[in-house]
Design a protein around this motif. Structure first.
Motif, PDB file in Angstrom:
ATOM      1  N   ARG A  77     -35.710  48.747 -48.016  1.00 37.07           N
ATOM      2  CA  ARG A  77     -34.414  48.319 -48.553  1.00 37.07           C
ATOM      3  C   ARG A  77     -33.969  46.993 -47.939  1.00 37.07           C
ATOM      4  O   ARG A  77     -33.439  46.133 -48.638  1.00 37.07           O
ATOM      5  N   ILE A  78     -34.180  46.831 -46.661  1.00 38.51           N
ATOM      6  CA  ILE A  78     -33.831  45.565 -46.004  1.00 38.51           C
ATOM      7  C   ILE A  78     -34.677  44.439 -46.584  1.00 38.51           C
ATOM      8  O   ILE A  78     -34.163  43.370 -46.917  1.00 38.51           O
ATOM      9  N   ASP A  79     -35.983  44.687 -46.706  1.00 41.96           N
ATOM     10  CA  ASP A  79     -36.898  43.669 -47.236  1.00 41.96           C
ATOM     11  C   ASP A  79     -36.520  43.243 -48.647  1.00 41.96           C
ATOM     12  O   ASP A  79     -36.675  42.080 -49.017  1.00 41.96           O
ATOM     13  N   ASN A  80     -36.026  44.185 -49.465  1.00 41.78           N
ATOM     14  CA  ASN A  80     -35.662  43.900 -50.850  1.00 41.78           C
ATOM     15  C   ASN A  80     -34.204  43.476 -51.022  1.00 41.78           C
ATOM     16  O   ASN A  80     -33.763  43.204 -52.141  1.00 41.78           O
ATOM     17  N   GLY A  81     -33.449  43.449 -49.906  1.00 44.58           N
ATOM     18  CA  GLY A  81     -32.058  43.024 -49.974  1.00 44.58           C
ATOM     19  C   GLY A  81     -31.135  44.023 -50.646  1.00 44.58           C
ATOM     20  O   GLY A  81     -30.048  43.682 -51.090  1.00 44.58           O
TER      21      GLY A  81
END
Length: 120
Positions: A77-81
């Motif tokens: 989720r962090i990687d995909n914003g």
């Protein structure tokens, strides 16, 4: 063993005597980079005690367990914003407030002391 169950808090003891708790992957022996970075830059920099750092790390460990239980890959989720919408945030907060007596076996069973100690 699940990812969150392979984690432990290990007290690293430096040659000059300082104790530094770290979240360690039991399988690899490698500290969790993000948690270590947070502890070093945000907590240790404020001269907090080792027991306070340990409590913070255990809280993160519990958060990892909750996210895994909910089937959420937080790093993805962090990687995909894309973190959480309002409903997801409410669901997560409800899980974080789970009563340990009603929790599934092994869920939130993180104890309080240091799991092990390593001298470096």
């Amino acid at each position: 063993m699940s990812a969150s169950q392979s984690l432990e808090v290990r007290n690293l003891v430096f040659s000059f005597g300082e104790r530094f708790p770290a979240l360690i992957d039991r399988e690899t022996g490698i500290p969790d980079f993000d948690v270590t970075l947070y502890v070093l830059t945000q907590l240790r920099a404020r001269n907090l005690s080792s027991s306070t750092l340990t409590a913070a790390i255990r809280s993160v460990m519990f958060g990892y367990q909750v996210l895994e239980h909910m089937g959420i890959d937080f790093q993805e989720r962090i990687d995909n914003g894309k973190l959480f919408d309002l409903g997801g945030a409410r669901s997560l907060s409800g899980q974080l407030l789970v009563d340990s007596k009603k929790a599934p076996t092994g869920f939130g069973q993180i104890g309080y002391g240091i799991d092990s100690e390593a001298r470096i």
